[in-house]
Enzyme design. Structure first.
Site, mmCIF file in Angstrom:
data_model
loop_
_atom_site.group_PDB
_atom_site.id
_atom_site.type_symbol
_atom_site.label_atom_id
_atom_site.label_comp_id
_atom_site.label_asym_id
_atom_site.label_seq_id
_atom_site.Cartn_x
_atom_site.Cartn_y
_atom_site.Cartn_z
ATOM 1 C CG PHE A 1 -1.937 1.051 1.269
ATOM 2 C CD1 PHE A 1 -3.089 0.924 0.507
ATOM 3 C CD2 PHE A 1 -1.771 2.179 2.042
ATOM 4 C CE1 PHE A 1 -4.059 1.913 0.519
ATOM 5 C CE2 PHE A 1 -2.736 3.174 2.062
ATOM 6 C CZ PHE A 1 -3.880 3.044 1.293
ATOM 7 C CG ASP B 1 0.321 -3.250 6.823
ATOM 8 O OD1 ASP B 1 -0.782 -3.646 7.261
ATOM 9 O OD2 ASP B 1 0.462 -2.133 6.283
ATOM 10 C CE1 TYR C 1 -8.998 1.480 7.601
ATOM 11 C CE2 TYR C 1 -8.125 2.559 9.555
ATOM 12 C CZ TYR C 1 -8.006 2.224 8.220
ATOM 13 O OH TYR C 1 -6.897 2.604 7.509
ATOM 14 C CE LYS C 2 -8.010 -1.982 4.947
ATOM 15 N NZ LYS C 2 -7.376 -0.819 5.600
ATOM 16 N NE ARG D 1 -9.859 -3.136 -2.684
ATOM 17 C CZ ARG D 1 -9.333 -2.789 -1.514
ATOM 18 N NH1 ARG D 1 -8.168 -3.285 -1.138
ATOM 19 N NH2 ARG D 1 -9.955 -1.947 -0.704
#
Length: 408
Positions: A140, A209, A234-235, A383
């Protein structure tokens, strides 16, 4: 698509949902008729969180005010919530502290890893420290930006390389390696045990990560000897937009963890207000400033949905969901319209499916209009994230069917 084929797959979805041991968890979330497949960007709201936040604001902040730092446990929230996240990533208590963003924690972990690698090498052999940082070239973007800055700060050379090629670039000059457990675009799962062992064999430290895997599959931080890890909440952990991230520091490394961001919250005596810094013991060294209490306590409440849940069961459902979705896509979507970028092998798959197609941005916009929410990554990737606690097999079938109709 034929009506018969559609009827068969709908019936199969219904049967799979009827046998799903996690199906009851769906009722613990605030959901509607939308097929929500974007939990790999922002998890759904656990239904009880608003009431908990209201209590925090009206009673703890509104009435107790400053007393809540002690009486309501605000002060210990970062490590207390860290201990609740720990079993979801395979860590024993006392190794995770919650706070700051993923980006800030990547910076802390990576710079500290370089410092520890150099200290360890000099201590053993009396030679100069290592001067190379290896980073996942497919990472990312922010992780790449942070790695570049950390390299400048520590005087290291940055070496971007695909995760599978990492063992080939490791050597005596490697200080630290920053890797993603899963590729955020394709959902490809990387070999955490094997790559961790390779980094250690080279005498370096590894930072993982976990943003796209924590809460979706077993990680095994302790079991695989991971040095440092970071992740957002938050995922798949459903902590809410911008909820605080976490930092894992393996217990054996904690006495040597030298944070590049020492703050009053990581001081051994935070209220002593001393001009000289003295690091606290344990994972508390990862703290910096005053905790963001409102989002912190929203996250703590959100983690209640994990009570009684086995991460192994979550992984089993995740693989079953993504298998079923890919099969539905294959049945409904004409050949050549989409290409799956997500590995077919279970050992190489996270909890999302990435499909490449022409005009993907417009396709996703039309899917959202029809009640199927995924997301788009430029230039041509759709996605779909599968959060096993609330996504059903009926959701997977409907998403594939609407995708076919949209493309048609």
């Amino acid at each position: 698509m034929s009506d018969l084929r559609s009827d068969d797959l709908r019936a199969e979805a219904e049967a799979l949902d009827s046998r799903d041991e996690l199906a009851a968890k769906r009722k613990e979330f605030a959901l509607d008729d939308t097929v929500y497949l974007d939990g790999n960007s922002l998890g759904a709201l656990p239904a009880h969180v608003p009431a908990r936040l209201a209590e925090v604001m009206t009673h703890e902040w509104g009435k107790l005010r400053i007393r809540s730092w002690e009486e309501s446990g605000w002060w210990t929230a970062p490590e207390r919530i860290g201990d609740r996240i720990a079993p979801l990533v395979g860590a024993a208590p006392g190794q995770i502290v919650v706070g700051d963003s993923t980006s800030v924690n990547v910076f802390k972990a990576l710079v500290a890893a370089v410092r520890m690698a150099r200290e360890g090498r000099e201590g053993r052999e009396g030679r100069e420290g290592r001067d190379e940082i290896v980073v996942d070239a497919t990472t990312f973007p922010t992780d790449g930006y942070i790695a570049e800055s950390a390299a400048r700060l520590t005087g290291c050379r940055l070496i971007p390389v695909a995760p599978g090629d990492v063992p080939g670039v490791l050597g005596e000059r490697t200080a630290a390696v920053l890797l993603n457990h899963a590729d955020y675009r394709t959902g490809r799962l990387h070999d955490l045990p094997g790559l961790t062992a390779a980094v250690h064999a080279a005498g370096a430290l590894v930072v993982w990560d976990l943003c796209h895997t924590a809460g979706a599959l077993p990680v095994g931080l302790d079991a695989h000897g991971v040095d440092l890890a970071v992740g957002c909440t938050y995922k798949y952990l459903n902590g809410g937009p911008g909820s605080p991230a976490y930092l894992y520091v393996r217990e054996a490394l904690q006495p040597r963890f030298d944070s590049p961001l020492p703050g009053w919250n990581s001081h051994a005596e935070p209220f002593g207000m001393r001009p000289a810094f003295e690091a606290a013991d344990g994972a508390l060294r990862g703290r910096v400033g005053t905790p963001d209490i409102l989002s912190m306590l929203a996250l703590e409440a959100a983690l209640d949905v994990w009570d009684g849940v086995s991460v192994d069961d979550v992984r089993a459902k995740s693989l079953a969901l993504t298998d079923f979705f890919l099969r539905c896509v294959g049945a409904y979507v004409p050949q050549g319209e989409v290409e799956s970028l997500t590995p077919a092998a279970h050992g190489e798959r996270g909890s999302q499916v990435a499909l490449r197609c022409e005009g993907a941005g417009d396709v996703m916009r039309r899917l959202v209009e029809r009640g199927v929410v995924g997301d788009f990554r430029a230039p041509d990737v759709l996605r779909f994230g599968f959060t096993p606690l609330y996504v059903s097999f009926a959701d997977a079938e409907r998403a594939a069917r609407v995708l076919a109709e949209t493309l048609g």
